[in-house]
Design a protein around this motif. Sequence first.
Motif, PDB file in Angstrom:
ATOM      1  N   GLY A  33       0.655  -1.176  -0.107  1.00 19.84           N
ATOM      2  CA  GLY A  33      -0.058   0.152  -0.011  1.00 19.84           C
ATOM      3  C   GLY A  33       0.863   1.199   0.130  1.00 19.84           C
ATOM      4  N   ASP A  34       2.082   1.070  -0.290  1.00 25.40           N
ATOM      5  CA  ASP A  34       2.964   2.456  -0.268  1.00 25.40           C
ATOM      6  C   ASP A  34       2.835   3.236  -1.680  1.00 25.40           C
ATOM      7  OD1 ASP A  34       4.117   1.478   2.124  1.00 25.40           O
ATOM      8  OD2 ASP A  34       6.220   1.033   1.255  1.00 25.40           O
ATOM      9  N   GLN A  35       3.373   4.353  -1.468  1.00 28.08           N
ATOM     10  CA  GLN A  35       3.131   5.396  -2.631  1.00 28.08           C
ATOM     11  C   GLN A  35       4.825   5.665  -3.017  1.00 28.08           C
ATOM     12  OE1 GLN A  35       0.185   8.547  -2.824  1.00 28.08           O
ATOM     13  NE2 GLN A  35      -0.261   7.856  -0.768  1.00 28.08           N
ATOM     14  N   LEU A  36       5.011   5.860  -3.990  1.00 25.47           N
ATOM     15  CA  LEU A  36       6.473   6.399  -4.421  1.00 25.47           C
ATOM     16  C   LEU A  36       6.513   8.011  -4.412  1.00 25.47           C
ATOM     17  CD1 LEU A  36       6.936   4.391  -7.546  1.00 25.47           C
ATOM     18  CD2 LEU A  36       8.457   4.458  -5.517  1.00 25.47           C
ATOM     19  N   LEU A  37       7.646   8.143  -3.820  1.00 20.12           N
ATOM     20  CA  LEU A  37       8.323   9.548  -3.732  1.00 20.12           C
ATOM     21  C   LEU A  37       8.781  10.123  -5.184  1.00 20.12           C
ATOM     22  CD1 LEU A  37       8.907  12.088  -1.866  1.00 20.12           C
ATOM     23  CD2 LEU A  37      11.274  11.242  -1.839  1.00 20.12           C
ATOM     24  N   GLU A  38       8.208  11.108  -5.769  1.00 21.30           N
ATOM     25  CA  GLU A  38       8.280  11.328  -7.313  1.00 21.30           C
ATOM     26  C   GLU A  38       8.814  12.774  -7.455  1.00 21.30           C
ATOM     27  OE1 GLU A  38       5.376   8.021  -9.249  1.00 21.30           O
ATOM     28  OE2 GLU A  38       4.770  10.059  -8.898  1.00 21.30           O
ATOM     29  N   THR A  39       9.432  13.570  -6.140  1.00 20.31           N
ATOM     30  CA  THR A  39       9.889  14.685  -6.283  1.00 20.31           C
ATOM     31  C   THR A  39      11.052  14.884  -5.560  1.00 20.31           C
ATOM     32  OG1 THR A  39       9.262  17.158  -5.617  1.00 20.31           O
ATOM     33  CG2 THR A  39       8.352  15.131  -4.152  1.00 20.31           C
ATOM     34  N   ASP A  40      12.054  15.874  -6.155  1.00 20.94           N
ATOM     35  CA  ASP A  40      13.439  16.289  -5.374  1.00 20.94           C
ATOM     36  C   ASP A  40      13.018  17.255  -3.990  1.00 20.94           C
ATOM     37  OD1 ASP A  40      14.689  14.814  -7.406  1.00 20.94           O
ATOM     38  OD2 ASP A  40      15.177  16.743  -8.412  1.00 20.94           O
ATOM     39  N   SER A  41      11.800  17.600  -4.192  1.00 21.98           N
ATOM     40  CA  SER A  41      11.394  18.793  -2.776  1.00 21.98           C
ATOM     41  C   SER A  41      11.238  17.581  -1.679  1.00 21.98           C
ATOM     42  CB  SER A  41      10.500  19.630  -3.463  1.00 21.98           C
ATOM     43  OG  SER A  41      10.805  20.392  -4.464  1.00 21.98           O
ATOM     44  N   ASN A  42      11.102  18.234  -0.631  1.00 25.73           N
ATOM     45  CA  ASN A  42      10.504  17.637   0.552  1.00 25.73           C
ATOM     46  C   ASN A  42       8.999  17.181   0.409  1.00 25.73           C
ATOM     47  OD1 ASN A  42      13.202  17.840   1.737  1.00 25.73           O
ATOM     48  ND2 ASN A  42      12.666  19.463   2.981  1.00 25.73           N
ATOM     49  N   THR A  60       3.205  17.434  11.086  1.00 21.31           N
ATOM     50  CA  THR A  60       3.670  17.191   9.449  1.00 21.31           C
ATOM     51  C   THR A  60       4.830  16.946   9.217  1.00 21.31           C
ATOM     52  OG1 THR A  60       2.202  19.263   8.841  1.00 21.31           O
ATOM     53  CG2 THR A  60       3.879  18.579   7.248  1.00 21.31           C
ATOM     54  N   ALA A  61       5.170  15.762   8.742  1.00 19.16           N
ATOM     55  CA  ALA A  61       6.544  15.059   8.575  1.00 19.16           C
ATOM     56  C   ALA A  61       6.837  15.421   7.077  1.00 19.16           C
ATOM     57  CB  ALA A  61       6.343  13.750   8.797  1.00 19.16           C
ATOM     58  N   TYR A  62       8.388  15.474   6.983  1.00 22.07           N
ATOM     59  CA  TYR A  62       8.710  15.881   5.633  1.00 22.07           C
ATOM     60  C   TYR A  62       9.526  14.658   5.296  1.00 22.07           C
ATOM     61  CZ  TYR A  62       6.674  20.278   6.456  1.00 22.07           C
ATOM     62  OH  TYR A  62       5.875  21.509   6.909  1.00 22.07           O
ATOM     63  N   VAL A  63       9.259  13.766   3.949  1.00 18.16           N
ATOM     64  CA  VAL A  63      10.100  12.700   3.650  1.00 18.16           C
ATOM     65  C   VAL A  63      11.088  13.250   2.552  1.00 18.16           C
ATOM     66  CG1 VAL A  63       9.995  10.481   2.388  1.00 18.16           C
ATOM     67  CG2 VAL A  63       8.109  11.278   3.867  1.00 18.16           C
ATOM     68  N   THR A  64      12.210  12.927   2.643  1.00 19.26           N
ATOM     69  CA  THR A  64      13.328  13.734   1.756  1.00 19.26           C
ATOM     70  C   THR A  64      13.925  12.449   1.072  1.00 19.26           C
ATOM     71  OG1 THR A  64      15.124  13.279   3.170  1.00 19.26           O
ATOM     72  CG2 THR A  64      13.591  15.056   3.410  1.00 19.26           C
ATOM     73  N   GLU A  65      14.920  12.883  -0.170  1.00 17.27           N
ATOM     74  CA  GLU A  65      15.523  11.805  -1.003  1.00 17.27           C
ATOM     75  C   GLU A  65      16.741  11.307  -0.212  1.00 17.27           C
ATOM     76  OE1 GLU A  65      15.903  13.325  -4.560  1.00 17.27           O
ATOM     77  OE2 GLU A  65      17.395  15.331  -3.868  1.00 17.27           O
ATOM     78  N   GLU A 104      20.943  10.923  -4.448  1.00 19.19           N
ATOM     79  CA  GLU A 104      20.985  11.540  -5.732  1.00 19.19           C
ATOM     80  C   GLU A 104      19.478  11.687  -5.941  1.00 19.19           C
ATOM     81  OE1 GLU A 104      21.823  11.625 -10.004  1.00 19.19           O
ATOM     82  OE2 GLU A 104      22.437  12.327  -8.162  1.00 19.19           O
ATOM     83  N   HIS A 105      19.340  12.765  -7.125  1.00 15.53           N
ATOM     84  CA  HIS A 105      18.110  13.049  -7.442  1.00 15.53           C
ATOM     85  C   HIS A 105      17.166  12.078  -7.979  1.00 15.53           C
ATOM     86  CE1 HIS A 105      18.801  17.258  -6.282  1.00 15.53           C
ATOM     87  NE2 HIS A 105      19.523  17.454  -7.056  1.00 15.53           N
ATOM     88  N   ILE A 106      15.936  12.147  -7.856  1.00 15.26           N
ATOM     89  CA  ILE A 106      14.880  11.142  -8.114  1.00 15.26           C
ATOM     90  C   ILE A 106      14.604  11.545  -9.799  1.00 15.26           C
ATOM     91  CG2 ILE A 106      12.511  10.321  -8.111  1.00 15.26           C
ATOM     92  CD1 ILE A 106      12.830  10.787  -5.210  1.00 15.26           C
ATOM     93  N   THR A 107      14.855  10.496 -10.594  1.00 16.25           N
ATOM     94  CA  THR A 107      14.358  10.746 -11.915  1.00 16.25           C
ATOM     95  C   THR A 107      13.574   9.498 -12.381  1.00 16.25           C
ATOM     96  OG1 THR A 107      16.599   9.896 -13.066  1.00 16.25           O
ATOM     97  CG2 THR A 107      16.582  12.069 -12.614  1.00 16.25           C
ATOM     98  N   ASN A 108      13.225   9.606 -13.557  1.00 16.79           N
ATOM     99  CA  ASN A 108      12.384   8.430 -14.183  1.00 16.79           C
ATOM    100  C   ASN A 108      13.499   7.157 -14.507  1.00 16.79           C
ATOM    101  OD1 ASN A 108      10.126   9.731 -14.592  1.00 16.79           O
ATOM    102  ND2 ASN A 108      10.525  10.435 -16.524  1.00 16.79           N
TER     103      ASN A 108
END
Length: 1072
Positions: A33-42, A60-65, A104-108
């Motif tokens: 049931g997870d979702q993917l982080l798809e942004t470089d921003s918090n 509020t929690a902020y998920v980071t790469e 490393e930044h998230i890309t496709n």
Amino acid sequence: MSRIFALICLLQFSAGQIPSPKLPLYPYGSEAGDQLLETDSNLPLYLGYNVNFYGRKYNTAYVTEDGFVGFDANVKYEHFIFKDGARDVNLDFPFLAPFYFDGEHITNEYQGNIYYRLVFTNSSQSFLTELQYYMLNATVGTGSFVPDLALVVTWENVTDKSQVENGPCTGIRSNPCKSATFQLVLVACPMHTFVIFNYLWEDVPYKPYYQAGINGGHGVGWTPVCTGCSPQDLPRKIGSDVTGRFIFRVSKDTIERGGCSDSRRDLQILPTVVGMLGGELLDISGPCMDPDVAVVCRFGSGESAVTSQGFRFNSMRLKCPVPRLTQRGSVTVAVSTDGAHSYLGQADIYVVLPAVLGKSLSLPDNWYSVTADSLTMSWDSTALSTDPGVKVDIRLIGYSETDTNVNWKVLTTFATGTDNSGTYTITPSQYQCFPSDCDVFEAAVVEVELQKEFISQANNRTVMNSGPIATGWYINSDMTRRYGDDWPQQRCMQWYNADRQSMDWLDQLLNCPCNVDQALADFGRFQTDLSCSMFSKSPTICYYHREAGQRSAAHCVRSIQPTSAGAGNQCCYDKDGILMNAADTYQGSTPDRSHDWGAAPYNTPGHVPSFSHWIKDVASFYYCCLWTKYSHCNYYMDQRATRDCNGYNPPKAAIAFGDPHITTFDGKLYNFGGKGDFYLVKSDQFSLQGKFDLGQQLQVNRTFNATVLTSVAMSDSVSSGTTVEIHLAPSGLNSGRGLDVFVNKKIKLFNQQGLFKQDFEGGVTVVNVAIDPDDNRHDNFTVILKSGVGVQVAAANRLLHVIVNMPPNFKNRTQGLMGTWNGVVEDDFTPRSGNNIDIASSPQIVYQQFAKTWKAPNVESMFKNPTEADDSFVPSYNQPQIPSGAGFSRVDLDHTCGDNAQCRFDYTVTGNRDIANATKMAAGWFSELQSFQRPVLSCGLPDVTHASKDNYNYSVGNTVTLTGCRNGGSLSGDTTYVCSADFGDPKWMPAVSAQCSAASDDAGIGPIIGIVVGVVAAIVIIVIIVVVIVKRRKNTDRKESKKGEPEVEEGQKDAMMSDLKKRESNGSDKNE
């Protein structure tokens, strides 16, 4: 990811039960049931309510790469080694970092994935239940925990920018770099928050700034996942019952470790405060344990160490009962799982005198008598166990001392294997002592102990105990047979003749202050005795110091530091504040051969807290007074004569307050505006440094260069180098904590019963002057050093007010911003070079040529985080004009401050009326403190044994008339004397010649004598001087009002008053 997820699911969910995970990662990915982080921003995630983290609340929690979850939108990865020190508070953000790295930044095409999910009760109750049971088993002291929220974040196969930038890999799926897979699980309820860090692998090349830990933000500190480990080690490290898993409770002001380890040296223990007589059941995590371990806990070190047999609670926790101890203060607990052959870890608990936490076994008054038909005891049975089938043993434990040893012995057993009913009655005639014990054991303890076979069913205690009691009813039959009915009188005379052989211990004692104002103002050497305190609301206060129709005590103090022989002094004062001498009244002041609170080295004869006092001072009180109907009390008073005030020299005080202003020891008041670390006091035995920084200002159009005192650090050479640092706590804490206290650079909390007063190595004592344990602002402390220096630190309006009390031996030995104390104000502005500046110099010259020279270089700093003085900073030397657009007018200024220059300065530069008003009040309070510390000329006690007098004021100018003899004898000689200093030193005129003749043996001696014989006094709270003034005035007003008129509680007049209010004690104790 699907291959990893399938493997985890297969291993975790077999058997169809709530699992105990054996791989470090909980299920994750789309299947979970997870979702993917798809942004470089918090990525902000709303948690549903305020979750507690490191003493604050966040929703509020902020998920980071970058391998962490933050609680501030501005959180980001930076090249900073958190273990090397606190950040700038404005840049210090809170976060949970299983692996803090430059992701490393998230890309496709990115080689890794970052998954997240929020779990609520309506989405996955089974997962929350699994976490609930796991946390209850993996952490100590978690009585109840029903989570309703979990956050799971999994970083799978992630890599860092450095590898991508430096090649040869590119960090995409077709050309991956070395990677890491790890997970964070946060689980919470409104009260508790726990976090689990799970590590599957960590192959990202090591960088100094890559770390794993928990950052509290706001300057509160950093906790590493594993001390001495690199992130690459964590997948192979044991942090719980699962390799690669680490567990923490993160909701409190400090981080608590859960789980277990094969190498962890620090234990997690609850409770952290225990009574000296033991009985508490410690809940401990530290070593991981197989089922067949043999658990032993060691308390203390060296020859005085005591052990107790514990038991394995589960693979991550063990439990140990606290044994009887003969010391108080910090005690190190070490744990063995191999039957005491070796010890795996250790932690400190704090041991307090029995009455501090309240007696767990209640005994009525007749237990202290010589004869009684029956004696009943009662206790809270549920504290031992809620299982109705458990059994207890009930015993009388004797205490004795020889010249070389202290001894405990089971004197008799009242019951074996009886029900844990909460009450038991004995018939004393059935339990009489053996002759060999009667003469030896003069103090005892009653214990109700859970039988060993039921220890695993214990609740939070295994033993209930009474505290020290007298043994008259136990020894009476044997003593009467051997000595007759007057055996107490004979024991009194035996004690008297032995005790008088060595009286030089009295010479080391401090003399009593002459009046109660002096006593309360000398907070570095004396402290209030709660068994007789004018601040108490208890109707039974001063039980042993009051008698109807007799002169009674209204307040007593005790000397803080024991002498080298372990002795202490007690000084009591009547309703008029006059010292009460033991020669004048049986309600007066008596010294103790053994200090009631014990003395270092503990665990040795004459130095054991409370019990040595019973042996040396209290048993004789029963023999000579209580059990003889006071016929022999004068023998006791002769041996415990008051150390009167003839030799008393008051201390001298200086203050730093407001924005900031300093009054030196010799009374010079000036404004100080430096920025950075400076010496307030510097001497060969004591140093006090202050940290000054820009304070809050409410001005709209202008900011002034006005600093405030934000931290102090102190140490004296007598205290073996122990350093105490007190600074403003971060604002916004759940607890409302106003001040943080560090001892030897380790934070200490004074946040529960038993911890309000703590003693540290080298004779250093720190006291939290709290109004109420349930309303503990943690913002008002007194530090007492072995040298006799007392420092009071109070926070108000985000700045510190500090009063320093110097004992007389520091005269001519102080330097620094608080001046050169020598009774000469003209040289108070003496710079470090030694050439003093004219005290009439301009503020600019005073600052540039005197104050700046007392900066504390980093190499000399006692602060955890030094701040070099800013030489380029130019302070506001004089009160500026009210700036345009200010939120107040000159009328407001005049109304608030009147002609008080310091108040007007602070109001103008800060725009804050509360700060200004607090400054004005502090100045007034300090002025009264100075008046309390003026020397009092006294002729001392007129030396006429047993004489009664018309008054007891022995100061210069007073007349005293002898009115008779308290022992029933006849008075002869001159009866009227005047205390005069006309010809030099104070002395009685004419010279005292009166005498009281001896009385018959059966003459009436008088009412109950004045001695404090208990242990509740050991929890005394130091009286903050401003409260002394307020309370003295209040009590004076009450004395002048009608008897029986209802008392009106003093309201909190303003912020400063409430911050400086003293905690009021309640209750008295039969053993005081």
